[in-house]
Scaffold this motif. Sequence first.
Motif, mmCIF file in Angstrom:
data_model
loop_
_atom_site.group_PDB
_atom_site.id
_atom_site.type_symbol
_atom_site.label_atom_id
_atom_site.label_comp_id
_atom_site.label_asym_id
_atom_site.label_seq_id
_atom_site.Cartn_x
_atom_site.Cartn_y
_atom_site.Cartn_z
ATOM 1 N N SER A 149 10.922 1.419 0.710
ATOM 2 C CA SER A 149 10.688 2.864 0.794
ATOM 3 C C SER A 149 11.181 3.393 2.136
ATOM 4 C CB SER A 149 9.203 3.169 0.623
ATOM 5 O OG SER A 149 8.744 2.703 -0.626
ATOM 6 N N ASN A 150 10.909 2.628 3.197
ATOM 7 C CA ASN A 150 11.415 2.918 4.532
ATOM 8 C C ASN A 150 11.403 1.607 5.308
ATOM 9 O OD1 ASN A 150 8.697 2.686 5.791
ATOM 10 N ND2 ASN A 150 8.303 4.591 4.661
ATOM 11 N N SER A 151 11.585 1.651 6.611
ATOM 12 C CA SER A 151 11.706 0.412 7.377
ATOM 13 C C SER A 151 10.425 -0.398 7.394
ATOM 14 C CB SER A 151 12.122 0.729 8.822
ATOM 15 O OG SER A 151 11.102 1.442 9.503
ATOM 16 N N ARG A 152 9.272 0.243 7.134
ATOM 17 C CA ARG A 152 7.986 -0.455 7.197
ATOM 18 C C ARG A 152 7.383 -0.742 5.828
ATOM 19 N NH1 ARG A 152 3.914 2.185 8.939
ATOM 20 N NH2 ARG A 152 2.740 0.387 9.689
ATOM 21 N N GLU A 153 7.597 0.119 4.854
ATOM 22 C CA GLU A 153 6.887 0.016 3.581
ATOM 23 C C GLU A 153 7.813 -0.501 2.488
ATOM 24 O OE1 GLU A 153 5.004 3.724 2.757
ATOM 25 O OE2 GLU A 153 3.983 3.791 4.697
ATOM 26 N N TRP A 154 7.439 -1.670 1.940
ATOM 27 C CA TRP A 154 8.227 -2.343 0.914
ATOM 28 C C TRP A 154 7.385 -2.543 -0.334
ATOM 29 C CZ3 TRP A 154 10.926 -7.019 3.866
ATOM 30 C CH2 TRP A 154 11.742 -6.502 4.871
ATOM 31 N N LYS A 155 8.063 -2.750 -1.477
ATOM 32 C CA LYS A 155 7.366 -3.064 -2.724
ATOM 33 C C LYS A 155 8.079 -4.223 -3.412
ATOM 34 C CE LYS A 155 5.396 0.029 -5.261
ATOM 35 N NZ LYS A 155 5.090 1.151 -6.194
ATOM 36 N N SER A 156 7.293 -5.228 -3.791
ATOM 37 C CA SER A 156 7.864 -6.408 -4.424
ATOM 38 C C SER A 156 8.260 -6.116 -5.863
ATOM 39 C CB SER A 156 6.841 -7.550 -4.397
ATOM 40 O OG SER A 156 7.314 -8.668 -5.111
ATOM 41 N N LEU B 261 -2.460 -2.187 1.350
ATOM 42 C CA LEU B 261 -3.230 -3.122 0.536
ATOM 43 C C LEU B 261 -4.480 -2.482 -0.057
ATOM 44 C CD1 LEU B 261 -3.266 -6.669 2.216
ATOM 45 C CD2 LEU B 261 -2.698 -6.107 -0.134
ATOM 46 N N ILE B 262 -5.181 -1.698 0.738
ATOM 47 C CA ILE B 262 -6.422 -1.117 0.213
ATOM 48 C C ILE B 262 -6.133 -0.154 -0.928
ATOM 49 C CG2 ILE B 262 -6.580 0.868 1.769
ATOM 50 C CD1 ILE B 262 -9.439 -1.425 0.502
ATOM 51 N N LYS B 263 -4.967 0.481 -0.910
ATOM 52 C CA LYS B 263 -4.591 1.346 -2.020
ATOM 53 C C LYS B 263 -4.339 0.529 -3.281
ATOM 54 C CE LYS B 263 -2.325 4.843 0.894
ATOM 55 N NZ LYS B 263 -1.031 5.465 1.262
ATOM 56 N N ASP B 264 -3.762 -0.639 -3.116
ATOM 57 C CA ASP B 264 -3.431 -1.500 -4.254
ATOM 58 C C ASP B 264 -4.642 -2.232 -4.824
ATOM 59 O OD1 ASP B 264 -0.803 -0.986 -4.649
ATOM 60 O OD2 ASP B 264 -0.032 -2.841 -3.804
ATOM 61 N N MET B 265 -5.578 -2.625 -3.958
ATOM 62 C CA MET B 265 -6.579 -3.598 -4.425
ATOM 63 C C MET B 265 -8.013 -3.247 -4.049
ATOM 64 S SD MET B 265 -5.900 -6.905 -1.913
ATOM 65 C CE MET B 265 -7.427 -7.687 -2.442
ATOM 66 N N ARG C 28 3.524 -4.910 -5.983
ATOM 67 C CA ARG C 28 2.634 -4.867 -4.828
ATOM 68 C C ARG C 28 3.359 -4.291 -3.615
ATOM 69 N NH1 ARG C 28 -2.926 -5.974 -5.691
ATOM 70 N NH2 ARG C 28 -3.018 -7.209 -7.604
ATOM 71 N N SER C 29 2.695 -3.379 -2.931
ATOM 72 C CA SER C 29 3.268 -2.764 -1.734
ATOM 73 C C SER C 29 2.788 -3.486 -0.486
ATOM 74 C CB SER C 29 2.865 -1.291 -1.651
ATOM 75 O OG SER C 29 3.364 -0.575 -2.768
ATOM 76 N N ASP D 152 6.618 -14.283 -4.290
ATOM 77 C CA ASP D 152 6.392 -14.191 -2.853
ATOM 78 C C ASP D 152 6.496 -15.580 -2.214
ATOM 79 O OD1 ASP D 152 5.477 -13.854 -0.291
ATOM 80 O OD2 ASP D 152 3.666 -12.778 -0.839
ATOM 81 N N PRO D 153 7.490 -15.805 -1.326
ATOM 82 C CA PRO D 153 7.652 -17.108 -0.696
ATOM 83 C C PRO D 153 6.883 -17.246 0.613
ATOM 84 C CG PRO D 153 9.496 -15.738 -0.079
ATOM 85 C CD PRO D 153 8.576 -14.874 -0.944
ATOM 86 N N ASN D 154 6.215 -16.185 1.034
ATOM 87 C CA ASN D 154 5.660 -16.145 2.381
ATOM 88 C C ASN D 154 4.153 -16.331 2.452
ATOM 89 O OD1 ASN D 154 8.259 -15.575 3.480
ATOM 90 N ND2 ASN D 154 8.030 -13.455 2.790
ATOM 91 N N HIS D 155 3.537 -16.602 1.298
ATOM 92 C CA HIS D 155 2.093 -16.786 1.252
ATOM 93 C C HIS D 155 1.750 -17.974 0.348
ATOM 94 C CE1 HIS D 155 2.615 -12.591 2.572
ATOM 95 N NE2 HIS D 155 1.550 -12.827 3.306
ATOM 96 N N PHE D 156 0.471 -18.296 0.277
ATOM 97 C CA PHE D 156 0.041 -19.495 -0.447
ATOM 98 C C PHE D 156 0.194 -19.375 -1.954
ATOM 99 C CE2 PHE D 156 -3.734 -16.808 -0.016
ATOM 100 C CZ PHE D 156 -4.195 -16.765 -1.328
ATOM 101 N N ASP D 157 0.430 -18.170 -2.446
ATOM 102 C CA ASP D 157 0.503 -17.925 -3.882
ATOM 103 C C ASP D 157 1.650 -16.949 -4.148
ATOM 104 O OD1 ASP D 157 -0.064 -16.711 -6.521
ATOM 105 O OD2 ASP D 157 -2.008 -17.721 -6.381
ATOM 106 N N PRO D 158 2.525 -17.231 -5.117
ATOM 107 C CA PRO D 158 3.661 -16.326 -5.375
ATOM 108 C C PRO D 158 3.235 -14.956 -5.874
ATOM 109 C CG PRO D 158 3.495 -17.990 -7.099
ATOM 110 C CD PRO D 158 2.541 -18.402 -6.016
ATOM 111 N N ARG D 159 1.981 -14.824 -6.306
ATOM 112 C CA ARG D 159 1.470 -13.529 -6.765
ATOM 113 C C ARG D 159 0.970 -12.664 -5.615
ATOM 114 N NH1 ARG D 159 -3.147 -15.809 -10.542
ATOM 115 N NH2 ARG D 159 -3.387 -17.033 -8.609
ATOM 116 N N TYR D 160 0.902 -13.231 -4.418
ATOM 117 C CA TYR D 160 0.244 -12.568 -3.285
ATOM 118 C C TYR D 160 0.800 -11.156 -3.091
ATOM 119 C CZ TYR D 160 -2.061 -12.087 1.207
ATOM 120 O OH TYR D 160 -2.856 -11.643 2.238
#
Length: 355
Positions: free
Chosen positions: A202-209, A105-109, A227-228, A214-222
Motif C-alpha cells: 500500500s505504501n513503504s510501511r503497510e503491506w498485505k500478504s 494487526l489489531i484491525k485484522d485480529m 493479512r496486513s 510467510d517465511p519469516n515466522h514460525f507458521d506460514p499462516r502468520y
Amino acid sequence: MNSFIGKANNVLKNDGFSVFIKRLFNYTMVKLRRLFRKSEFGDWDSLKDKYKGKRIFILGNGPSLNQTELHLLKDEYTMCFNRVNLMLERLNWKPNFYVMTDDLLIKDMSEEVKNEIIPVVDYAFFPDIHPSNVNFRKRIGKHKNVFFINTDIPEFRSDLPHCGINKTVVNAGMQIAAFLGFSEIYLLGVDMTFGDHKVKKSNSREWKSEKDDDPNHFDPRYFGKGRSYHNPTVHEMLEEFEKGAIFFDKLSVKVYNAGIGGKLEAFPRTDFYQLFDLPDEEKSTLFLEKINEYQKFDSIDEVFNSLTTINSNDELPISSFQTDASIASSTIKNTIFTHIPFGPFENKFVYLKRN
C-alpha cells in the motif's frame, strides 16, 4: 523537533504528500484526545515488582522457534506477542503475558485476541490509543486482566504505563517485564532475519500478504493470505535493540539472547538448553504432554516406533508421521492445514493429522 522533521521528510520522499497528510492528521488527533479525554490504563501500581527477582522467557515469533524445544518452558514465566494463538495448539503451556502494539494487526485480529488469547493469559497489554490514532481500547473492550500503555513517545521508559514501542513489540514487552520486576530476560525467536515474501504494498510501511507462505515466522499462516503488516525495517529495529541494551543494563536487568541463530547481537548470547536441569525422563514427559491431548501414546518410544518416517517433502502421507528436524520448516509449510506439528525432540518432529 529535528527528529519530527526527519520523519516528515522520509514520509514525503517514500510515500508522497497524501500519506504525509494522513499521518499528520492522525498524530494531531492523538494529541487532541490526550487533551480532552481522561485515559484509564489500569492499576499499574499493583503490578510494580510483582515478579521481583524472577526470570522470564520472551518469545518473538521467528522461524527459529521451530528449532527450539519449547515444551521445556512448562513451568517458566513466558511472554508472547501478536499471532501466538497459532502456536498454542502445539504448546504444553499457556503464556503468562501477552503484548500487542501493532495497529494493523489489531484491525485484522481483534476477535482472535478477545476469544483465543485474553482468556488464557494472566495479563495482556495494549496501547490505549496507537500513535496512528487506532483506538485499541474500543477494539479490545473491558477485561479484568487487560492493562493499557501510553505509547505516544518512542523512548525506553521505566515509568509505565508510559512505554515506547521503539520499532518492535519486543522492546515494549521487555519494558513491561522490567516493570513487573523480572531481573533476567531470555529472548527466543527474535531472529531479525526476513526473507522475500510476496506482498501487495500500500505504501513503504503497510503491506498485505497474498498467500499463506510467510517465511519469516514460525507458521506460514502468520502473515498469510489477506493479512496486513508493516514492512520490517531490520536496521532500525537492530538500532533500537542497541539502545535497549544500554537502558536495561542501567536498570540492572540482565537480557540474554537464548535463541537459535539469527542476527540479534545487541544482547549477550546464552545456550537455551543450559538453562534447564531436567532428567531425560521428565523431558520426554513434557514433550508427550501436548501430543497426548490429540493421540494417546504410552511413551516417547511408542511415538517414534509407530509413526512412519518421511525423509523428504516429496511424498508426504495423509496420516500422522515423523521427520528429521532438519526439514521441519518446509514440512510445516506443506502440511500446516492438515497436520499439527510437534517438536523438535531428539532431533525429530511429529506431525499428527488434524481431525
